[in-house]
Design an enzyme around this catalytic site. Sequence first.
Site, PDB file in Angstrom:
ATOM      1  N   ASP A  37      57.427  60.039  31.446  1.00 21.02           N
ATOM      2  CA  ASP A  37      58.320  60.160  32.603  1.00 21.02           C
ATOM      3  C   ASP A  37      57.786  61.199  33.584  1.00 21.02           C
ATOM      4  O   ASP A  37      57.896  61.046  34.803  1.00 21.02           O
ATOM      5  CB  ASP A  37      59.721  60.587  32.154  1.00 21.02           C
ATOM      6  CG  ASP A  37      60.467  59.449  31.477  1.00 21.02           C
ATOM      7  OD1 ASP A  37      59.927  58.325  31.462  1.00 21.02           O
ATOM      8  OD2 ASP A  37      61.568  59.680  30.965  1.00 21.02           O
ATOM      9  N   ASP A  41      57.070  60.399  37.399  1.00 20.35           N
ATOM     10  CA  ASP A  41      57.749  61.126  38.483  1.00 20.35           C
ATOM     11  C   ASP A  41      56.752  61.782  39.423  1.00 20.35           C
ATOM     12  O   ASP A  41      56.961  61.832  40.643  1.00 20.35           O
ATOM     13  CB  ASP A  41      58.691  62.186  37.905  1.00 20.35           C
ATOM     14  CG  ASP A  41      59.885  61.562  37.182  1.00 20.35           C
ATOM     15  OD1 ASP A  41      60.157  60.375  37.435  1.00 20.35           O
ATOM     16  OD2 ASP A  41      60.511  62.258  36.375  1.00 20.35           O
ATOM     17  N   ALA A  86      41.760  27.810  66.938  1.00 19.22           N
ATOM     18  CA  ALA A  86      40.381  28.116  67.327  1.00 19.22           C
ATOM     19  C   ALA A  86      39.606  26.810  67.443  1.00 19.22           C
ATOM     20  O   ALA A  86      39.925  25.825  66.752  1.00 19.22           O
ATOM     21  CB  ALA A  86      39.731  29.019  66.286  1.00 19.22           C
ATOM     22  N   LYS A 109      38.135  32.861  57.423  1.00 20.31           N
ATOM     23  CA  LYS A 109      39.257  32.080  57.931  1.00 20.31           C
ATOM     24  C   LYS A 109      40.177  31.837  56.735  1.00 20.31           C
ATOM     25  O   LYS A 109      39.972  30.923  55.938  1.00 20.31           O
ATOM     26  CB  LYS A 109      38.779  30.753  58.528  1.00 20.31           C
ATOM     27  CG  LYS A 109      39.891  29.942  59.193  1.00 20.31           C
ATOM     28  CD  LYS A 109      39.334  28.671  59.838  1.00 20.31           C
ATOM     29  CE  LYS A 109      40.428  27.897  60.552  1.00 20.31           C
ATOM     30  NZ  LYS A 109      41.468  27.413  59.639  1.00 20.31           N
ATOM     31  N   LYS A 298      33.979  25.432  59.888  1.00 21.67           N
ATOM     32  CA  LYS A 298      34.589  24.761  58.735  1.00 21.67           C
ATOM     33  C   LYS A 298      33.452  24.239  57.848  1.00 21.67           C
ATOM     34  O   LYS A 298      32.540  23.576  58.334  1.00 21.67           O
ATOM     35  CB  LYS A 298      35.461  23.590  59.202  1.00 21.67           C
ATOM     36  CG  LYS A 298      36.602  23.999  60.115  1.00 21.67           C
ATOM     37  CD  LYS A 298      37.796  24.513  59.350  1.00 21.67           C
ATOM     38  CE  LYS A 298      38.531  23.394  58.685  1.00 21.67           C
ATOM     39  NZ  LYS A 298      39.785  23.853  58.020  1.00 21.67           N
TER      40      LYS A 298
END
Length: 656
Positions: A37, A41, A86, A109, A298
């Site tokens: 803990d 913390d 585009a 892309k 592409k």
Amino acid sequence: MGAKEHKANIKRMKELTAKIREADTAYYRDDKPIMTDRDYDALTDELKSLEQNTGLTLSGSPTQRVPGEILEELTPVRHTRPMLSADKTKSVDDLVKFAGTRDVVLSWKLDGLTLVLRYNYGRLQQAITRGREGIIGEDVTHTVRTFLNVPLTVPVREPFEVRGEGVISWANFKKINLSLEEPYSHPRNLAAGSVRKLDAAEAGKRFLEFFAFDLVTDLKIQTKCWQMDFMETNGFSVVSHVKLSRMDAASIKAAVEQMDPKHYGYPVDGLIMEYDDVSYGKSLGATGHHENRLIALKWQDELFETRFLGIELATTRTGMVSITGLFEPVGIDGTAVSRAYLHNLDIFDEFQFGVGDRIQVYKANMIIPQIARNDTQSNTFTLPMVCPCCGEPLAVRTTSGGTRQLFCENPHCTAKLVQKFDHFCEKTRMDIEGPSATTLEKFIGHGWIRNFGDLYDLEQYRDEIVSTEGFGEKSFERLQASIERSRNCTLAKFIAGLGIPMVGRHAGRDLDAYFQGSWDEFEAAIVSGFDFTQLPDFGETMHKNIYQWYQDAEEAKLWRPLLSKINFIKESSTMNTNYNTPFYGKTVVATGKLKNYTRDGIQMKLLELGAKPASSVTKKTDYLIVGEKAGSKLTKAQQLGIKTLTEAEFEDMLAK
């Protein structure tokens, strides 16, 4: 604060967020704390301090608790600037012509759902999809607030808009798809469907991320690279990019070749080239379809001819049966490809397969094997309509999306028992390392394991297993070694692994001790009607659960074949024989999160002290060790007047 220090702070915030999220998952979901803990913390305090100093808060931050908002419908929103596409090409030579003698920026892309995020007065105001023709989008702010990395607050007070892509990584896509009744064919579809969900809590389970690639608002930032820096400085994850300064054709082509999607963790369908000079790019104007300041490359899908061999079916934990096409191995991008997922029954029917048909295959986006077409279409292949796992007839269901899927409707089909196998293999049960829930689902779906005993006979499927995605020779060897080690097990671990309701590790140890590690004695006791309530901490419900489990014929099919594959060994424990220890012979329960002990760690410590660790609080309990977030066990202990100890008090008693 300098720019360098600011970026370092943002990087640290993301690291802290990841660490805290990992700790939360380990503690709340897996019940296996990975830090104290105090450490937790400290990390949280550091994150809060950095958020205060930078003025940034990310959506994935543990300091934020995004409400699970549910909408009745998505609200239409008009874009301040039309979201145009585009111009596209499949030729690298066109990129060379586009660059000319100017500086350009080359980036991925991304293949997801394009979004615009609006900020005002330093806060996320609205998130909008591209929508119809890039003019009218939909307000999806409620789901975008659940993304892992969207800045909810930024140090910039003036209004601005950022455009980017909502995506799901390949790794998360595979995990999520396994939990869905209707798996998605591509992360793009999963991302788009998740962002547009009306229930934000459901979208939050999909591990969505946002990558910024364009600063929509004109903030007088002169170059594309500086715009990227501005967005990154303000907490955004930006798409990976590289600046090409007036390079020749050979250098540009080399830069394109270096961007290999097979080594990128997110789905992409090409590359984007854009002028670095923002003013120059704007001066080129736009058509009704695309802006002239950028161009998209592409990738061409190169087709390879091979011959269709058949179909492989695999049943998932939801009962849905996946269809995979098999074909003669063909080399694509340096790897031998011999299978492609067909997604649903409609797609299978469209191809009209027959064994030996000439088919064309490719790798979509240079990653996912796909069948492009069947040139023969003999339509002579008959799909086997029985479950590969249980042998029961398959049913055809039409999904909510209108597609037909194969389903196994047998409620006892072993493929639906992944969780039972996962439980059986856990470290605190049979301790079989290697088979994750995903791996187990594959093994079960292919019919390689139908019961626990089959885990010990996997050698007969070695060739098929090592050719399975994500599994090779080394993985198989490690798995086999772990399985062989588990052949010698204690009755305690064996019983804990069987999944008898409420009969877990603690009860397993008690049964092991009472029946002296003998399965035969344990089973004989059941057959003779033994009263398990006479054992410490065994109530009427546990007693009934043991008998109901033993009499369940379907459960027996799962565990009984295992008995001939394993050897029972005596439990060895190093119990302290010092009668002066305060916990010797005492029944002790631990609850809540402890700082210095895991759940298993505190149990082993108590055993070493000669105590009797138990899982539930009863009148027989002597002590309850209370950690953080203790619940009903603490309440019950207080009602019964049982002595409670903090972890510090427990250790003080040990010290004395």
